[in-house]
Design a protein around this motif. Structure first.
Motif, PDB file in Angstrom:
ATOM      1  N   MET A   1      70.036  62.090  52.717  1.00 35.90           N
ATOM      2  CA  MET A   1      69.252  61.265  51.959  1.00 35.90           C
ATOM      3  C   MET A   1      68.334  60.229  52.678  1.00 35.90           C
ATOM      4  N   SER A   2      69.010  59.426  53.553  1.00 31.72           N
ATOM      5  CA  SER A   2      68.339  58.376  54.412  1.00 31.72           C
ATOM      6  C   SER A   2      67.153  59.006  55.255  1.00 31.72           C
ATOM      7  N   ARG A   3      67.243  60.172  55.665  1.00 30.87           N
ATOM      8  CA  ARG A   3      66.128  60.562  56.437  1.00 30.87           C
ATOM      9  C   ARG A   3      64.895  60.915  55.581  1.00 30.87           C
ATOM     10  N   ILE A   4      65.277  61.494  54.515  1.00 32.95           N
ATOM     11  CA  ILE A   4      64.279  61.908  53.274  1.00 32.95           C
ATOM     12  C   ILE A   4      63.385  60.507  53.218  1.00 32.95           C
ATOM     13  N   LEU A   5      64.216  59.592  52.744  1.00 24.81           N
ATOM     14  CA  LEU A   5      63.717  58.456  52.285  1.00 24.81           C
ATOM     15  C   LEU A   5      62.739  57.925  53.315  1.00 24.81           C
ATOM     16  N   LEU A   6      63.357  57.623  54.608  1.00 24.80           N
ATOM     17  CA  LEU A   6      62.794  57.234  55.777  1.00 24.80           C
ATOM     18  C   LEU A   6      61.370  57.946  55.984  1.00 24.80           C
ATOM     19  N   LYS A   7      61.349  59.053  55.964  1.00 18.03           N
ATOM     20  CA  LYS A   7      60.187  59.881  56.030  1.00 18.03           C
ATOM     21  C   LYS A   7      58.975  59.639  55.105  1.00 18.03           C
ATOM     22  N   ALA A   8      59.680  59.634  53.952  1.00 23.54           N
ATOM     23  CA  ALA A   8      58.773  59.321  52.880  1.00 23.54           C
ATOM     24  C   ALA A   8      57.842  58.186  53.151  1.00 23.54           C
ATOM     25  N   LEU A   9      58.462  57.070  53.258  1.00 22.18           N
ATOM     26  CA  LEU A   9      58.196  55.496  53.453  1.00 22.18           C
ATOM     27  C   LEU A   9      57.235  55.416  54.595  1.00 22.18           C
ATOM     28  N   LEU A  10      57.444  56.125  55.763  1.00 16.27           N
ATOM     29  CA  LEU A  10      56.833  56.251  56.901  1.00 16.27           C
ATOM     30  C   LEU A  10      55.359  56.938  56.835  1.00 16.27           C
ATOM     31  N   THR A  11      55.760  58.241  56.093  1.00 16.51           N
ATOM     32  CA  THR A  11      54.635  58.970  55.988  1.00 16.51           C
ATOM     33  C   THR A  11      53.445  58.209  55.137  1.00 16.51           C
ATOM     34  N   LEU A  12      53.787  57.425  54.020  1.00 19.66           N
ATOM     35  CA  LEU A  12      53.029  56.911  53.184  1.00 19.66           C
ATOM     36  C   LEU A  12      51.973  55.882  54.049  1.00 19.66           C
ATOM     37  N   LEU A  13      53.118  55.033  54.849  1.00 18.55           N
ATOM     38  CA  LEU A  13      52.398  54.219  55.677  1.00 18.55           C
ATOM     39  C   LEU A  13      51.251  54.343  56.850  1.00 18.55           C
ATOM     40  N   MET A  14      51.973  55.798  57.266  1.00 17.53           N
ATOM     41  CA  MET A  14      51.006  56.357  58.349  1.00 17.53           C
ATOM     42  C   MET A  14      49.618  56.786  57.626  1.00 17.53           C
ATOM     43  N   SER A  50      56.661  64.371  63.627  1.00 14.19           N
ATOM     44  CA  SER A  50      57.490  64.426  62.818  1.00 14.19           C
ATOM     45  C   SER A  50      57.191  64.163  61.336  1.00 14.19           C
ATOM     46  N   LEU A  51      56.313  63.197  61.419  1.00 12.93           N
ATOM     47  CA  LEU A  51      55.853  62.820  59.760  1.00 12.93           C
ATOM     48  C   LEU A  51      54.601  63.752  59.277  1.00 12.93           C
ATOM     49  N   VAL A  52      54.127  64.645  60.175  1.00 11.21           N
ATOM     50  CA  VAL A  52      53.021  65.743  59.574  1.00 11.21           C
ATOM     51  C   VAL A  52      53.575  66.952  59.475  1.00 11.21           C
ATOM     52  N   VAL A  53      54.661  67.118  59.983  1.00 13.07           N
ATOM     53  CA  VAL A  53      55.458  68.456  59.792  1.00 13.07           C
ATOM     54  C   VAL A  53      56.482  68.512  58.788  1.00 13.07           C
ATOM     55  N   LYS A  54      56.149  69.334  57.894  1.00 13.52           N
ATOM     56  CA  LYS A  54      57.232  69.473  56.833  1.00 13.52           C
ATOM     57  C   LYS A  54      58.728  69.391  57.002  1.00 13.52           C
ATOM     58  N   ARG A  55      58.988  70.375  57.991  1.00 16.17           N
ATOM     59  CA  ARG A  55      60.493  70.468  58.698  1.00 16.17           C
ATOM     60  C   ARG A  55      60.913  69.423  59.601  1.00 16.17           C
ATOM     61  N   PRO A  56      62.221  69.134  59.313  1.00 16.91           N
ATOM     62  CA  PRO A  56      62.609  68.334  60.103  1.00 16.91           C
ATOM     63  C   PRO A  56      62.405  68.630  61.451  1.00 16.91           C
ATOM     64  N   VAL A  57      61.993  67.880  62.463  1.00 16.25           N
ATOM     65  CA  VAL A  57      61.938  67.876  63.787  1.00 16.25           C
ATOM     66  C   VAL A  57      62.828  67.087  64.718  1.00 16.25           C
ATOM     67  N   TYR A  58      63.428  67.741  65.679  1.00 14.23           N
ATOM     68  CA  TYR A  58      64.501  66.971  66.557  1.00 14.23           C
ATOM     69  C   TYR A  58      63.915  67.013  67.982  1.00 14.23           C
ATOM     70  N   PHE A  80      66.216  55.849  64.930  1.00 12.63           N
ATOM     71  CA  PHE A  80      65.868  56.853  65.885  1.00 12.63           C
ATOM     72  C   PHE A  80      66.797  57.888  65.524  1.00 12.63           C
ATOM     73  N   THR A  81      68.118  57.899  65.208  1.00 15.64           N
ATOM     74  CA  THR A  81      68.808  59.114  64.686  1.00 15.64           C
ATOM     75  C   THR A  81      68.506  59.656  63.217  1.00 15.64           C
ATOM     76  N   THR A  82      68.228  58.805  62.501  1.00 17.97           N
ATOM     77  CA  THR A  82      67.500  59.267  61.157  1.00 17.97           C
ATOM     78  C   THR A  82      66.083  59.999  61.383  1.00 17.97           C
ATOM     79  N   ALA A  83      65.441  59.509  62.193  1.00 18.68           N
ATOM     80  CA  ALA A  83      64.049  59.993  62.584  1.00 18.68           C
ATOM     81  C   ALA A  83      64.380  61.373  63.261  1.00 18.68           C
ATOM     82  N   GLY A  84      65.487  61.893  63.796  1.00 16.97           N
ATOM     83  CA  GLY A  84      65.633  63.117  64.268  1.00 16.97           C
ATOM     84  C   GLY A  84      65.817  63.261  65.790  1.00 16.97           C
TER      85      GLY A  84
END
Length: 227
Positions: A1-14, A50-58, A80-84
């Motif tokens: 869940m933390s990765r989903i939340l972080l991606k949502a917040l960073l995507t909005l900021l981006m 990572s932010l523009v791709v729907k799938r998680p990218v590692y 960094f680990t949450t971001a993949g």
């Protein structure tokens, strides 16, 4: 869940700050192992991808990013680990093998794996010769390679240091490349070079960069400041 939340917040900021222009993202398969092979201008390339791709990218990252001490170190490790990012000691004697096998494991698990064939950030904005790890991964796993390019990240964070500047960034994805014709030839150095060069030619067309047929590490070592 933390990765989903972080991606949502960073995507909005981006989207608010950098208004990214994304092209060809539909070329990324919705499932199954896939290699995203791109140019490398600055530290934040992986974040934009990572932010523009729907799938998680590692991605593979230096283990020093997650071994820091104190509050700052723990925050960096979480981010960094949450971001993949998957930490690997790339400077050790077996660093290259460890990175390769980590990428293979990610792809065998049906995930998206991001890689920069240049092996390091471009020292001057040009596109440098690719290392053959991307070809090894493609031939070992059978995963398609989607060439990609980030454009403008060097203006956001020149040299990978300092506070980010507000400017538009473009992220482009090309059509998937398949190399089934080379199945079982992942140890043939001529095949590996041919596959790598093919991938880099597509990256070059997407990025519009000038190509230099020299490894970026060699170019950096030749710079006066490297002495």
């Amino acid at each position: 869940m933390s990765r989903i939340l972080l991606k949502a917040l960073l995507t909005l900021l981006m989207r608010v700050l950098f208004r990214p222009r994304v092209e060809g993202v539909e070329n990324i398969p919705e499932s199954g192992g896939v290699i995203l092979a791109g140019n490398h201008l600055t530290f934040i390339d992986s974040l934009f991808l990572s932010l523009v791709v729907k799938r998680p990218v590692y991605f593979i990252g230096k283990d020093e990013y997650v071994t820091g001490r104190g509050i700052k170190g723990r925050l960096m490790a979480w981010f960094f680990t949450t971001a993949g990012m998957i930490p690997v000691d790339r400077d050790g004697a077996n660093g290259g093998v460890a990175a390769l096998m980590t990428g293979k494991r990610v792809l065998d698990e049906g995930k998206a794996f991001g890689i920069y064939p240049e092996g390091t950030r471009s020292p001057d904005g040009r596109l440098y010769r690719g290392r053959t790890g991307v070809a090894r991964l493609a031939l070992m796993t059978g995963a398609p390679v989607v060439p990609c390019a980030t454009i403008g990240t060097d203006r956001v964070q020149p040299g990978g240091a300092g506070l980010p500047r507000i400017t538009q960034v473009t992220v482009r994805f090309g059509e998937p490349l398949g190399f089934a014709r080379y199945e079982g030839m992942d140890r043939d150095r001529y095949v590996l070079r041919a596959v790598t060069d093919e991938v880099m030619s597509h990256v070059m067309r997407l990025s519009g960069q000038e190509y230099v047929d020299v490894y970026a590490t060699k170019a950096k070592a030749a710079q006066p400041s490297a002495a």
